[in-house]
Write a protein that holds these residues in place. Structure first.
Motif, short mmCIF file in Angstrom:
data_model
loop_
_atom_site.label_atom_id
_atom_site.label_comp_id
_atom_site.label_asym_id
_atom_site.label_seq_id
_atom_site.Cartn_x
_atom_site.Cartn_y
_atom_site.Cartn_z
N UNK A 40 82.72 -52.24 -132.44
CA UNK A 40 81.01 -52.63 -131.68
C UNK A 40 80.27 -51.08 -132.14
N UNK A 41 79.94 -49.63 -132.51
CA UNK A 41 79.43 -49.64 -132.92
C UNK A 41 78.56 -49.54 -134.29
N UNK A 42 79.57 -50.00 -135.33
CA UNK A 42 79.81 -50.82 -136.41
C UNK A 42 78.36 -51.70 -136.36
N UNK A 43 79.27 -52.89 -135.58
CA UNK A 43 78.47 -54.43 -135.29
C UNK A 43 77.49 -54.13 -134.61
N UNK A 44 76.38 -52.77 -133.98
CA UNK A 44 75.31 -52.40 -133.94
C UNK A 44 74.15 -51.96 -135.07
N UNK A 45 75.15 -51.16 -135.70
CA UNK A 45 74.41 -50.95 -137.27
C UNK A 45 73.91 -52.03 -137.69
N UNK A 46 74.54 -52.71 -137.68
CA UNK A 46 74.44 -53.69 -138.74
C UNK A 46 73.19 -55.01 -138.18
N UNK A 47 73.39 -54.95 -136.69
CA UNK A 47 72.48 -55.86 -136.18
C UNK A 47 70.98 -55.22 -136.19
N UNK A 48 71.30 -53.89 -136.36
CA UNK A 48 70.58 -52.93 -136.10
C UNK A 48 69.22 -53.47 -137.76
N UNK A 49 70.32 -53.66 -138.88
CA UNK A 49 69.47 -53.88 -139.48
C UNK A 49 69.52 -55.35 -139.91
N UNK A 85 71.91 -54.07 -146.89
CA UNK A 85 72.35 -52.57 -146.08
C UNK A 85 73.39 -51.97 -144.80
N UNK A 86 72.88 -54.05 -144.35
CA UNK A 86 74.40 -54.80 -143.78
C UNK A 86 75.60 -54.87 -143.96
N UNK A 87 75.79 -54.74 -145.53
CA UNK A 87 77.14 -55.30 -146.03
C UNK A 87 77.65 -54.05 -147.05
N UNK A 88 77.02 -52.88 -146.79
CA UNK A 88 77.03 -52.01 -146.77
C UNK A 88 77.85 -50.87 -145.88
N UNK A 89 77.33 -51.15 -144.68
CA UNK A 89 77.71 -50.57 -143.76
C UNK A 89 79.33 -50.90 -143.18
N UNK A 90 79.36 -52.65 -143.40
CA UNK A 90 80.76 -52.98 -143.40
C UNK A 90 81.55 -52.15 -144.23
N UNK A 91 80.69 -52.17 -145.67
CA UNK A 91 82.01 -51.42 -146.30
C UNK A 91 82.19 -50.10 -146.20
N UNK A 92 81.69 -49.30 -145.12
CA UNK A 92 82.17 -48.04 -144.62
C UNK A 92 83.05 -48.53 -142.93
N UNK A 93 82.71 -49.34 -142.76
CA UNK A 93 84.05 -49.73 -141.16
C UNK A 93 84.74 -50.03 -141.79
N UNK A 94 85.35 -50.80 -142.96
CA UNK A 94 86.68 -50.93 -143.53
C UNK A 94 87.42 -49.75 -144.42
N UNK A 95 86.84 -48.97 -144.69
CA UNK A 95 86.94 -47.40 -145.60
C UNK A 95 87.40 -46.94 -143.43
#
Length: 479
Positions: free
Chosen positions: A326-335, A346-356
């Motif tokens: 949910x945290x990652x989803x909120x940051x992605x949505x902010x972008x 930028x949203x894609x980069x957050x997703x990569x951090x989420x996967x990591x």
């Protein structure tokens, strides 16, 4: 109960000469049963009350309070009120027992704890009834006390049927409670939970001035805690978090600045030794949501900054900051909501951090389709040069390749995004065809996807068969 049954046996064997249970005995047994938390405590307490009468022992107020407390766990609080009504009738008939403030408090608490029957009107009816009884008799047994006020405020805060007027009524009762405590009329003033419950009620309301009321309530807690030198009233993690959540939902253009101020105050108090004020994942998520909804140009960067802080603290061993999906989803949505030209990347980069995070063992950060759809939306809303859109398109295709459990919305949003990103019809056609074919193969074709295809690529839409094959839509309602 076994000991009581032994007393009964002794009493009967001696023809009443020994082991006769008295009020104290019955009172202890009823209190034990009522506080046991057992599902059968209500019926057992009622049985003991009937035994009292069979022994010729007149129940007093404490026995009835125990019976009401025992009844409080049942799903229907009207049964609890029936006990109160019984006592009221006996009081009217012979004054042998009084419907005390404690009985009213327990009955109101029963309504407050019921999901089906909690009613603000019923709670206020009981409250006003007791106040009228006290005004008529001036009997301290009917005097409203801190427990009663807390029960009423809590019941109103939890009620599904509450409206703006009822929340303001609860605030008025809080004022009365504070004033009554200050003047000595009420022995116990409002505790932290009274304030926090009201904050929670405000968070679920549609009050236009809800954010202002919430901030005022927080300041009152602070001021009262300092005035009485009572830290048990001061705001804690839950209180701060609820306030920041309220600010995240408000339309106040200055909400994010206010939320940041409260968050900094929270951190400062924790650094000064107040363990109860420590921010956590929920607090940070609320602050991220403030930025997400702020429409400020720096929203994406600020939301990501909070995420970075959470990741760092979590990796340093503080599990209170463990980021989840949910945290990652909120940051992605902010972008995604920002006007940044590179928001898709930028949203894609957050997703990569989420996967990591997930690969390192944080199972709470498992990627999902909601995340992917949000990134695809960010791609579709990208504005800027042809190069900016080309980068966003690359991200979109990356998202499509990572979809594990696709749904119609994934394909619909993708087709809409391609329409927005690729102006040239000839370049757009094969991309749309690929997305549409994937949709049909997975069996997720529905009317919304067809409409998106018609909008993005009318020529392909016109070539579809008159009757859509059932295989193309076989999983529309699955999962």
């Amino acid at each position: 109960m076994a000991l009581f049954e032994h007393m009964e046996d002794q009493f009967e064997m001696s023809d009443g000469a020994i082991a006769r249970p008295d009020r104290v005995t019955f009172g202890l047994i009823m209190k034990t049963i009522s506080n046991s938390g057992s599902k059968s405590s209500a019926s057992k307490a009622a049985d003991i009350l009937r035994k009292m009468e069979s022994f010729g022992v007149q129940p007093n107020e404490r026995h009835y309070v125990s019976l009401i407390v025992g009844q409080r766990d049942v799903s229907d609080p009207t049964k609890t009120e029936a006990v109160l009504q019984h006592v009221k009738k006996k009081y009217q008939e012979d004054k042998s027992v009084k419907p005390t403030t404690a009985m009213y408090s327990a009955c109101i608490s029963a309504y407050g704890g019921s999901k089906q029957h909690n009613s603000v009107s019923k709670v206020m009816e009981l409250f006003d009834e007791l106040k009228e009884l006290y005004n008529k008799t001036n009997d301290n047994d009917f005097r409203p006390d801190g427990m009663l006020y807390s029960a009423v405020i809590n019941a109103i805060s939890k009620a599904k049927s509450k409206n703006d007027a009822s929340i303001r009524k609860a605030l008025q009762l809080l004022n009365e409670m504070e004033m009554g405590h200050d003047t000595g009329d009420i022995s116990a003033g409002p505790n932290r939970y009274a304030y926090t419950n009201l904050l929670h009620a405000i968070s679920q309301s549609r009050l236009r001035d809800g954010a202002q009321l919430a901030e005022d309530l927080m300041r009152r807690m602070d001021d009262r805690s300092a005035k009485l030198e009572d830290r048990s009233i001061s705001p804690d993690t839950h209180t701060y978090t609820t306030l920041i959540q309220i600010l995240s939902q408000s339309r106040d253009p200055d909400a994010v600045r206010k939320a940041q101020t409260w968050f900094r105050q929270m951190e400062k108090r924790h650094e000064e030794g107040d363990a109860g004020s420590k921010p956590n994942k929920v607090t940070c998520t609320a602050l991220i949501n403030c930025w997400r909804r702020s429409e400020r140009k720096e929203a994406g960067e600020e939301a990501e900054r909070i995420l970075t802080m959470m990741e760092t603290r979590y990796e340093d061993g503080d599990f209170d900051f463990k980021p989840d999906a949910f945290v990652y989803a909120s940051v992605i949505d902010a972008w995604a909501r920002s006007k940044a030209r590179d928001k898709a990347l930028q949203a894609w980069n957050i997703y990569q951090r989420m996967k990591e995070q997930y690969s390192k063992g944080n199972m709470d950060s498992k990627p999902n389709n909601v995340i992917m759809t949000s990134i695809i939306k960010a791609c579709g809303y990208t504005r800027g040069s042809r190069e900016d859109k080309q980068k966003a398109l690359k991200v979109l295709l990356g998202c499509m390749s990572e979809l594990k459990q696709p749904a119609p919305i994934s394909y619909r949003v993708s087709l809409n995004a391609v329409k927005a990103l690729v102006a040239d019809d000839l370049r757009r056609r094969p991309i749309c065809a690929t997305i549409f074919e994937a949709c049909c193969r997975s069996g997720h074709l529905d009317e919304t996807v067809l409409e998106a295809l018609k909008n993005a690529q009318p020529e392909l839409y016109m070539k579809l068969p008159g009757e859509i094959p059932s295989k193309w839509k076989q999983n529309v309602h699955a999962g």
